[in-house]
Design a protein around this motif. Sequence first.
Motif, mmCIF file in Angstrom:
data_model
loop_
_atom_site.group_PDB
_atom_site.id
_atom_site.type_symbol
_atom_site.label_atom_id
_atom_site.label_comp_id
_atom_site.label_asym_id
_atom_site.label_seq_id
_atom_site.Cartn_x
_atom_site.Cartn_y
_atom_site.Cartn_z
ATOM 1 N N PRO A 11 -8.083 -3.714 -10.178
ATOM 2 C CA PRO A 11 -7.672 -4.811 -11.063
ATOM 3 C C PRO A 11 -7.567 -6.139 -10.326
ATOM 4 O O PRO A 11 -7.090 -6.202 -9.191
ATOM 5 N N THR A 12 -8.027 -7.171 -10.972
ATOM 6 C CA THR A 12 -7.876 -8.520 -10.440
ATOM 7 C C THR A 12 -6.567 -9.100 -10.945
ATOM 8 O O THR A 12 -6.371 -9.218 -12.156
ATOM 9 N N PRO A 13 -5.631 -9.435 -10.063
ATOM 10 C CA PRO A 13 -4.329 -9.950 -10.510
ATOM 11 C C PRO A 13 -4.479 -11.232 -11.320
ATOM 12 O O PRO A 13 -5.282 -12.106 -10.979
ATOM 13 N N ALA A 189 -1.831 -6.181 -7.025
ATOM 14 C CA ALA A 189 -1.497 -7.564 -6.683
ATOM 15 C C ALA A 189 -0.819 -7.613 -5.311
ATOM 16 O O ALA A 189 -1.118 -8.487 -4.487
ATOM 17 N N TYR A 190 0.068 -6.659 -5.054
ATOM 18 C CA TYR A 190 0.747 -6.598 -3.756
ATOM 19 C C TYR A 190 -0.250 -6.245 -2.651
ATOM 20 O O TYR A 190 -0.300 -6.897 -1.592
ATOM 21 N N VAL A 191 -1.055 -5.204 -2.879
ATOM 22 C CA VAL A 191 -2.007 -4.745 -1.872
ATOM 23 C C VAL A 191 -2.959 -5.868 -1.454
ATOM 24 O O VAL A 191 -3.205 -6.091 -0.267
ATOM 25 N N LEU A 192 -3.473 -6.583 -2.440
ATOM 26 C CA LEU A 192 -4.438 -7.648 -2.152
ATOM 27 C C LEU A 192 -3.778 -8.882 -1.545
ATOM 28 O O LEU A 192 -4.341 -9.525 -0.649
ATOM 29 N N GLU A 203 -13.175 1.457 -4.313
ATOM 30 C CA GLU A 203 -14.279 0.551 -4.632
ATOM 31 C C GLU A 203 -15.490 1.288 -5.218
ATOM 32 O O GLU A 203 -16.476 0.662 -5.585
ATOM 33 N N GLN A 204 -15.369 2.612 -5.319
ATOM 34 C CA GLN A 204 -16.437 3.427 -5.904
ATOM 35 C C GLN A 204 -16.020 4.018 -7.249
ATOM 36 O O GLN A 204 -16.640 4.960 -7.741
ATOM 37 N N GLY A 205 -14.936 3.470 -7.839
ATOM 38 C CA GLY A 205 -14.520 3.909 -9.164
ATOM 39 C C GLY A 205 -13.506 5.027 -9.195
ATOM 40 O O GLY A 205 -13.333 5.692 -10.220
ATOM 41 N N TYR A 206 -12.791 5.243 -8.083
ATOM 42 C CA TYR A 206 -11.767 6.287 -8.010
ATOM 43 C C TYR A 206 -10.371 5.655 -8.075
ATOM 44 O O TYR A 206 -9.860 5.196 -7.046
ATOM 45 N N PRO A 207 -9.702 5.619 -9.225
ATOM 46 C CA PRO A 207 -8.364 5.026 -9.285
ATOM 47 C C PRO A 207 -7.258 5.985 -8.837
ATOM 48 O O PRO A 207 -6.154 5.570 -8.516
ATOM 49 N N SER A 208 -7.552 7.292 -8.836
ATOM 50 C CA SER A 208 -6.589 8.317 -8.432
ATOM 51 C C SER A 208 -7.338 9.312 -7.567
ATOM 52 O O SER A 208 -8.315 9.925 -8.014
#
Length: 254
Positions: A11-13, A189-192, A203-208
Amino acid sequence: MIIKPKLWQIPTPNQQVDEQLDEKIRLLQARLYQIFHKHQCVKVANSLAAEDVLMIDVLAKLGVSAQIFTLDTGRLNAETVSLFDEIKQRYPNLVFERYEPQAQAVASYISTHGENAFYDGVDLRKQCCFIRKVEPLGRALLGADAWLTGQRRQQSATRDALAFFEHDTLHQLAKYNPIYDWSEQQVWAYVLKFGLPYNALYEQGYPSIGCQPCTLPVKAGDDIRTGRWWWESKDSKECGLHQSSVHQIKQQDS
């Protein structure tokens, strides 16, 4: 012509999330101070997910004495395994431990059922999870009177009633979910913002991200746990690490 579906993306904050972030961080710091003031030996579960790296970063900045453990199941992606050493190097003042399953138990499961028998039914899958995750967790928690997880309510249907504090009836200790009320957007948002390391699979579509044979990329718009044990009902998608706890109280932040 085959059109590939659009996959989940980090997600883009947005401005609203950015404006809320400082307050979320303040509340998280207060929760962590509360936990470490109350308990003598706190252990932190590090599944190498973005949520756990976030919490490790906050703990490092607070300067608390935290013991951080990772359960290396033996079936993790290479991207996940490499992240462990990267996190250790980033936070040299924290204690990191890695726990693996008992080799004999793994060998017995494979010889009896087959290496990938978890595809054949929920019971066999949960048996594999017990050997590779639940039993090592018991060893990881020895000596602790509290442990922290990176669970969030929004992660799955099985966690929508998650509380800040639970009592772990199996291990007989306190269990806390300090970011239980954080959104996916707030986590990223925190990570970025602070440039934290994260698993390349995001970055390959794995959210979990779990074990390699039990995790797939997720289509954009789908539930973020869709790729975990994708062959099962959404109501059974837990490995057993968190099912020995009962709800006790709700967080009251001041």
